[in-house]
Design a protein around this motif. Structure first.
Motif: not given
Length: 400
Positions: A148, A151-152, A154-156, A179-182, A186, A188
């Motif tokens: 968790e 993932g957060a 990576a998203e940030a 968590g890597r975006g599209e 982003s 990773s």
């Protein structure tokens, strides 16, 4: 040395001839040469080709009165040519220490590898990575938390670095990939492995390793074909700690490899963080002790993001041991005159000061009465002769 032709990295503004690239790989692969000595030889002689030419004389001077040893020989160029072909066959490339794609924070570490072998997105290492490590026999709750948080992060926009071991490492990589975006930009995950780029270890993480190479970044300092034996994990840990702006330990017992990584991060002046756990669970004892010793207590990704976002080279955490490395400065260079005058006497004096227990180079300078540059040159000669070995934290010891 072109990327297409030989598997070497050549970024914008970075020009390295094929001959010099080959010489650099030969230099770091030659006997008794580690990252510190590699860097000092390059500064002393200007390029790797001249350094290679000087090795036999330097090693002979380090032998002192022991003339019975075989003359020093650098690794054969044919061996390195075969390595380059294997790197290319694995779909990998070289990243040299002065390349734009070399991890910028890792470059600040004295013992950083002069040459890395990489598969994947080298740009990931530039975006304030966060290392996440922990127990191999981690609890289910700790692995869920690691996924968790990763993932957060990576998203940030914070790449997550780990060592691809089972347990917390694998959970961190998996969470960061999820968590890597599209968008391609982003963040990773970066996996630092202890063996060759063509070796999958542990076998149960082979699929994960390939996914990281495709979507993230896979790094090693070992040549292809090198097995990931336990002794290589400690050297891998220094890369994990060196790449990252901060290191988070999620679950770890006393004397675990994760605590070694955290202590290295502290020595490098990076943030050190730990997730607290139950005192009834031995797997939490290491993290709890870290917090007592000055690591920052964290419980969620936002705690890490807040800390790393404002990291300016002066960490908020105090989890570190007193540094042993000789500080850089105008008087610490290796000068030709210092290298040539009284070399045998300097070598004898330094060898006599050393025992089997590692000691800091700065202490050797104080006790020997020699200049810093003279000590460094003497250490190079003694290392090439196989008399001493280097340790983490800028320390050296005599070889029995």
């Amino acid at each position: 040395m072109s990327e297409a032709g030989d598997g070497a990295q050549s970024g914008a503004g970075f020009n390295l001839t094929r001959e010099e690239g080959l010489a650099r790989i030969r230099l770091i692969r030659s006997p008794n040469i580690g990252p510190v000595t590699f860097g000092q030889l390059l500064r002393r002689f200007g390029d790797a080709r001249r350094a290679l030419d000087a090795l036999p004389d330097l090693a002979a001077r380090g032998d002192g009165r022991d003339k019975g040893r075989m003359p020093y020989r650098a690794i054969d160029p044919g061996v390195v040519e075969a390595e380059i072909k294997a790197v290319r066959a694995a779909g990998a490339r070289y990243i040299f220490h002065d390349s734009p794609d070399y991890p910028p924070l890792l470059r600040q570490v004295d013992s950083a590898p002069p040459v890395l072998i990489a598969r994947g997105r080298a740009d990931l290492s530039r975006a304030a990575p966060v290392a996440m490590v922990g127990a191999r026999n981690a609890s289910a709750g700790a692995m869920r938390l690691a996924r968790e948080i990763a993932g957060a992060l990576a998203e940030a926009g914070f790449p997550v670095v780990s060592g691809l071991a089972v347990g917390i490492d694998a959970a961190a990589h998996q969470g960061a990939l999820a968590g890597r975006g599209e968008t391609y930009g982003s963040a990773s995950t970066i996996a630092v492995i202890g063996g060759g780029i063509d070796m999958a270890y542990p076998p149960e993480n082979a699929t994960l390793q390939e996914r990281i190479a495709a979507e993230g970044l896979l790094l090693t300092e070992a040549p292809p074909g090198v097995a990931p034996i336990p002794s290589r994990f400690s050297t891998r840990n220094r890369i994990i700690a060196g790449i990252a702006a901060g290191t988070v330990v999620v679950e770890a017992a006393f004397k675990s490899g994760s605590l070694i990584t955290a202590r290295l991060a502290g020595e490098y002046g990076r943030e050190v963080m730990a997730v607290p756990g139950s005192p009834l669970d031995p797997r939490s004892h290491g993290c709890n002790e870290m917090i007592r010793e000055g690591a920052i207590l964290i419980q969620r990704a936002e705690d890490i993001i807040e800390l790393v976002s404002r990291f300016d080279g002066v960490p908020m955490s105090h989890f570190r041991e007193e540094g042993h490395a000789l500080p850089d400065g105008p008087d610490d260079g290796i000068h030709a005159q210092e290298a040539d005058e009284g070399s045998a006497d300097a070598n004898d004096r330094i060898a006599a000061l050393l025992g089997l227990a590692p000691v800091g180079v700065d202490e050797i300078v104080r006790q020997s009465g020699l200049s810093a540059g003279g000590v460094q040159m003497a250490l190079i000669e003694l290392e090439l002769a196989g008399v001493i070995q280097r340790h983490a934290g800028g320390r050296v010891s005599r070889i029995l």
